[in-house]
Design an enzyme around this catalytic site. Structure first.
Site, PDB file in Angstrom:
ATOM      1  N   HIS A 102       0.735  -1.267  -0.117  1.00  0.00           N
ATOM      2  CA  HIS A 102      -0.172   0.067  -0.068  1.00  0.00           C
ATOM      3  C   HIS A 102       0.975   1.161  -0.134  1.00  0.00           C
ATOM      4  O   HIS A 102       0.811   2.028  -1.071  1.00  0.00           O
ATOM      5  CB  HIS A 102      -1.018  -0.028   1.063  1.00  0.00           C
ATOM      6  CG  HIS A 102      -1.845   1.089   1.242  1.00  0.00           C
ATOM      7  ND1 HIS A 102      -2.194   1.672   2.532  1.00  0.00           N
ATOM      8  CD2 HIS A 102      -2.286   2.037   0.205  1.00  0.00           C
ATOM      9  CE1 HIS A 102      -3.198   2.871   2.018  1.00  0.00           C
ATOM     10  NE2 HIS A 102      -3.032   2.860   0.922  1.00  0.00           N
TER      11      HIS A 102
ATOM     12  N   HIS B 210       1.515   4.879  -2.924  1.00  0.00           N
ATOM     13  CA  HIS B 210       1.727   6.266  -2.393  1.00  0.00           C
ATOM     14  C   HIS B 210       2.977   6.832  -2.579  1.00  0.00           C
ATOM     15  O   HIS B 210       3.167   7.894  -3.329  1.00  0.00           O
ATOM     16  CB  HIS B 210       1.643   6.289  -1.008  1.00  0.00           C
ATOM     17  CG  HIS B 210      -0.065   6.142  -0.505  1.00  0.00           C
ATOM     18  ND1 HIS B 210      -0.898   7.269  -0.371  1.00  0.00           N
ATOM     19  CD2 HIS B 210      -1.043   5.357  -0.359  1.00  0.00           C
ATOM     20  CE1 HIS B 210      -2.065   7.097   0.009  1.00  0.00           C
ATOM     21  NE2 HIS B 210      -2.261   5.747   0.001  1.00  0.00           N
TER      22      HIS B 210
ATOM     23  N   HIS C  83      -3.677   0.874  -6.513  1.00  0.00           N
ATOM     24  CA  HIS C  83      -4.170   1.414  -5.284  1.00  0.00           C
ATOM     25  C   HIS C  83      -5.420   1.188  -4.799  1.00  0.00           C
ATOM     26  O   HIS C  83      -5.694   0.686  -3.639  1.00  0.00           O
ATOM     27  CB  HIS C  83      -3.875   3.008  -5.310  1.00  0.00           C
ATOM     28  CG  HIS C  83      -4.225   3.770  -4.033  1.00  0.00           C
ATOM     29  ND1 HIS C  83      -5.583   4.315  -3.685  1.00  0.00           N
ATOM     30  CD2 HIS C  83      -3.557   3.741  -2.636  1.00  0.00           C
ATOM     31  CE1 HIS C  83      -5.526   4.836  -2.748  1.00  0.00           C
ATOM     32  NE2 HIS C  83      -4.359   4.580  -2.105  1.00  0.00           N
TER      33      HIS C  83
ATOM     34  N   ASN D 236      -6.394  -0.768  -0.978  1.00  0.00           N
ATOM     35  CA  ASN D 236      -6.726   0.451  -0.258  1.00  0.00           C
ATOM     36  C   ASN D 236      -8.094   0.066   0.364  1.00  0.00           C
ATOM     37  O   ASN D 236      -8.398  -0.021   1.432  1.00  0.00           O
ATOM     38  CB  ASN D 236      -6.543   1.703  -0.644  1.00  0.00           C
ATOM     39  CG  ASN D 236      -6.858   2.876   0.126  1.00  0.00           C
ATOM     40  OD1 ASN D 236      -6.206   3.105   0.876  1.00  0.00           O
ATOM     41  ND2 ASN D 236      -8.043   3.387   0.124  1.00  0.00           N
TER      42      ASN D 236
ATOM     43  N   ILE E 176      -6.425   8.864  -1.038  1.00  0.00           N
ATOM     44  CA  ILE E 176      -6.714   8.919   0.035  1.00  0.00           C
ATOM     45  C   ILE E 176      -5.852   7.837   0.770  1.00  0.00           C
ATOM     46  O   ILE E 176      -5.395   6.865  -0.128  1.00  0.00           O
ATOM     47  CB  ILE E 176      -8.271   8.364   0.592  1.00  0.00           C
ATOM     48  CG1 ILE E 176      -8.771   8.379   1.886  1.00  0.00           C
ATOM     49  CG2 ILE E 176      -8.481   7.047  -0.281  1.00  0.00           C
ATOM     50  CD1 ILE E 176      -8.710   9.694   2.608  1.00  0.00           C
TER      51      ILE E 176
END
Length: 845
Positions: A510, A515, A697, A701, A845
């Site tokens: 993750h 990110h 993602h 997520n 997010i």
């Protein structure tokens, strides 16, 4: 008089903007006010119609032969405000505007300047002017400028703010009159690499992860700066804050701040800010965390008293001794029921569900095909000094339904979830922490005839000082059992596997692999690709909100002593572990087909078609459809602008973009990067970027709370090793298996914090923009590009229907499993909230 005075020629326009609302942007929320805010005292606060001016710039007429830059028109001002209602949320306001503009003398508008004389910023959405032009391939009866940018007082900028019409141009095909403006704007976005960034700045630059801080209790090797040869890491956006020297490890760290700078246009919208802080108020510290720590735990044990107490978190909530809302009444932290226990409270405990979540859960990216050479040969020795697997053919065959290992290998039926290498290097440090007791695990699985995976054995490894005086590995192999104390040991072994998986998922799959790795691409895109560049228009939506959410993570989630270190197994070594794994990250391998082939879960047949080894692999099946649709869209879009490979090689902006990604953004990596020489290179690169930012993602997520919100299903900590006969822990385990399980996994306080964060991260904002969508219908003036994008949207809609059909097929057992949770994470669209579906365009997010 009319015969004497020549009538002025006017061009009408419509300006759409948003004035700062009562709900302010994230950089000015109370408690998160940026340090060093500059207040402009010498500017009068004027009416917006008198204090904001616009000047058109020609795209085909120059001042003179010596100055090729396009002619600049006269100032024009807003008038006739057609919107009068202001609300607490963002409100679009439309204004008429009239430009004095004679096309015979000035040519066709291609850009404009805007000047703000007010103290207060405003958000410029767009401007459209009524203008009939047949001077380009994009014949139209209006010219649209897609702006989407905050405009501060003009004294905040070194040069005037400029915006371009939404007609895409490669650098070499840019009208001569716009080239200087194009280059100047990129220069402004790059900055000079000096000074502290202010809240109104729009500068994109690189820095190492020296903003995570350190603790007074650190030793010489703790909390190192990430970035460089020793601790390689992707780069993050530079803020320019002052640095302080850590005498213990010699590192230079940025001073902490109330809010971390991101370029102004990267901030959340007002709407998302309000929603985010409602959830974050209980998730990221604020009043909840210290309240729980200092008050709640003084009145109750930090251990769950049985499985029923865990379930009460969703059936009544966690009672707190004080109010956190300020109304004087004791508060209750209530959590929504996670999907994993909605149909059955105990299906998560089954072996089938344990295995299914490796291919349809929140981390379906690690399981791989087992290789023959990974199995150990039988050993006739009492010394357990073995670093490779100790699992033999004989051990596996005990649970393989009569199938022999050699036949299973021949038919690609054996798989492994392997966390040995990722965790073993840090287990010594982890197990020295006060409450951590962990293994590096290997889980062996068999693909059955019904398409489901069956766990065969779990190997538990930890550092061990051998009697023969060699530091080595102590290995325990646990086999499936459904009765007696052996079934409790098997359940505990599965918990240790899931603790490995949960931590790897959060830190690597993750955070690191979506990110962190995508941020350098966002920075380089803004620094090197003009807003006029077609590849900028392709990629820019896939970086929305990423820099902002990453800055919040660095401040509140992954910094020294914060949430991740308090509640996840590796504690203070969490980020250092992610650095060690980043060393081997290869961008090209993030393409879904290459990833599946590398893990042995797919192969190309004689017709070069990709075939899955596990046919009912929900993440791979759905993901490949998303990948293929995305690649087709990118491939056809790129073909609109590049006639051949020479055009790609000759694109100065594109080459600078890729060079900077490789040499600066990901400059610590030694792995070979592909060149940017061919159309294939560009298509594969752009598709992979979009895949990472969107579908990958989403897959890792938005299932966090649906699967991990029930802490027993995905614990974040392990605090006991498997008890051995003759010990007190073994006797306790025999008498009370539930207590033994709960004392092994994440305790109460850490679980509450984890659930709060997972709920926040699993929730879609109301203003989310999903794959196949754009936040503006006029994102480009190129109609053929719009038509291709519409086809992409249609393709995704078909895929969504196909995924839903597959989830209804009872023959595909891995689609829902014992917990009856259809695999919906790669359904492209979603409503706001925690929906367990939806692919946003970006890591938002």
């Amino acid at each position: 008089m009319s015969s004497i005075v020549e009538k002025k020629k006017l061009v009408k326009g419509r300006v759409v903007l948003i004035r700062k609302s009562v709900v302010e942007t994230i950089s000015s929320v109370q408690g998160l006010v940026a340090t060093g805010i500059k207040i402009i005292n010498d500017s009068p606060e004027l009416d917006i119609t008198k204090s904001v001016s616009f000047k058109l710039i020609s795209r085909n007429k120059s001042e003179n032969a010596c100055k090729l830059a396009g002619k600049v028109g006269k100032d024009a001002y807003l008038e006739n405000n057609v919107s009068v209602l202001r609300t607490l949320k963002e409100t679009l306001e439309e204004f008429d505007i009239y430009f004095e503009w004679d096309d015979k003398d000035m040519g066709t508008p291609g850009a404009f300047y805007v000047t703000n004389l007010m103290d207060q910023e405003f958000f410029l959405v767009s401007m459209t002017i009524e203008y009939s032009t047949q001077t380009s391939e994009h014949d139209q009866n209006h010219i649209h400028f897609d702006c989407n940018s905050w405009i501060h007082n003009h004294k905040c900028y070194k040069t005037d703010r400029i915006f371009f019409a939404n007609i895409p141009y490669l650098p070499g095909k840019t009208p001569e009159q716009l080239k200087a403006y194009r280059e100047e704007e990129l220069k402004n976005l790059r900055g000079d690499g000096k000074g502290k960034r202010e809240k109104w700045d729009r500068i994109y630059d690189y820095d190492v992860y020296n903003d995570l801080g350190f603790l007074d209790s650190d030793g010489q090797q703790d909390h190192p700066v990430l970035g460089g040869l020793k601790y390689p890491y992707p780069r993050r956006v530079r803020t320019g804050r002052n640095v302080i020297h850590n005498n213990k490890n010699g590192g230079n760290y940025e001073e902490q701040a109330e809010v971390y700078y991101v370029p102004r246009d990267e901030n959340f919208s007002d709407e998302k800010t309000a929603e985010f802080f409602i959830l974050a108020k209980k998730a990221l510290g604020g009043s909840v965390e210290p309240l729980l720590l200092s008050l709640y735990l003084k009145t109750t044990s930090n251990e769950f008293n049985g499985f029923e107490e865990v379930l009460k978190m969703y059936e009544g909530g966690v009672n707190l001794p004080l109010s956190i809302t300020g109304n004087g009444n004791p508060s209750v932290l209530d959590f929504p029921t996670p999907d994993v226990i909605k149909e059955s409270k105990f299906a998560w405990m089954t072996d089938e569900e344990f295995a299914r979540e490796m291919i349809a859960g929140v981390n379906p990216l690690v399981i791989r095909l087992l290789k023959k050479e990974e199995l150990a040969l039988p050993k006739n020795t009492s010394c357990n000094c073995i670093q490779r697997s100790t699992v033999t053919k004989e051990i596996l065959e005990k649970n393989m339904n009569g199938v022999k290992v050699d036949k299973a290998f021949a038919n690609n039926k054996l798989f492994i979830l392997d966390y040995y290498e990722a965790f073993m290097a840090y287990l010594g440090k982890i197990n020295d922490l006060p409450s951590a007791k962990a293994y590096a695990t290997r889980t062996f699985l068999f693909l059955q005839d019904d398409g489901t995976l069956k766990p065969l054995a779990i190997e538990l490894n930890k550092p061990h000082q051998c009697p023969c005086d060699h530091p080595n590995v102590e290995t325990t192999v646990v086999l499936p059992a459904d009765k007696g104390v052996e079934s409790t040991i098997w359940l505990l072994a599965k918990a240790h596997v899931v603790v490995n998986d949960t931590n790897y998922h959060q830190l690597i799959s993750h955070w690191l692999h979506t990110h962190a790795v995508i941020e350098p691409f966002a920075i380089s895109t803004n620094r090197n690709l003009s807003v006029l560049h077609p590849i900028y228009k392709l990629l820019h939506p896939h970086f929305r909100d990423t820099l902002n959410i990453n800055s919040l993570a660095r401040k509140s989630l992954i910094s020294a002593g914060s949430v991740i270190e308090q509640t996840f197994l590796p504690g203070p070594y969490s980020m250092e572990m992610s650095s060690a794994i980043y060393k081997n990250w290869v961008f090209a391998d993030q393409a879904l087909p290459k990833d599946l082939i590398k893990r042995g879960l797919a192969f190309e047949d004689d017709a070069n078609d990709l075939k899955l080894v596990i046919e009912d692999y929900p993440y791979a099946v759905d993901g490949l459809e998303i990948w293929n649709a995305t690649k087709l869209w990118v491939q056809d879009y790129v073909a609109l602008y590049y006639s051949d490979d020479q055009a790609i090689q000759g694109d100065a902006e594109l080459q600078a973009w890729w060079k900077e990604v490789v040499e600066k953004g990901h400059g610590d990596l030694k792995a070979q990067w592909s060149k940017m020489h061919t159309s294939h290179d560009l298509v594969e690169t752009c598709t992979t970027i979009i895949w990472i930012a969107s579908a990958l993602h989403a897959a890792v997520n938005f299932g966090q709370y649906p699967y991990g919100g029930y802490i027993m299903n995905r614990p974040t900590q392990s605090r006991r090793w498997i008890p051995k006969p003759g010990t007190q822990e073994y006797d306790e385990m025999t008498k009370n298996p539930q207590e033994a399980y709960l004392k092994t996994i994440t305790p109460k306080y850490q679980a509450v914090v984890d659930l709060s964060v997972m709920e926040l991260l699993s929730t879609h904002a109301s203003d989310e923009v999903y794959l196949g969508q754009r936040n503006s219908l006029d994102w480009t003036a190129h109609q053929e590009a719009k038509d291709l994008f519409r086809r992409f949207t249609d393709d995704l809609r078909k895929i969504e229907n196909e995924i839903s059909d597959r989830n209804s097929n009872e023959g595909l057992k891995n689609r829902t499993g014992p917990v009856k949770m259809p695999y919906t994470l790669l359904l492209p669209t979603s409503k706001p909230g925690m929906t367990f579906r939806g692919i946003p365009n970006s890591v938002s997010i």
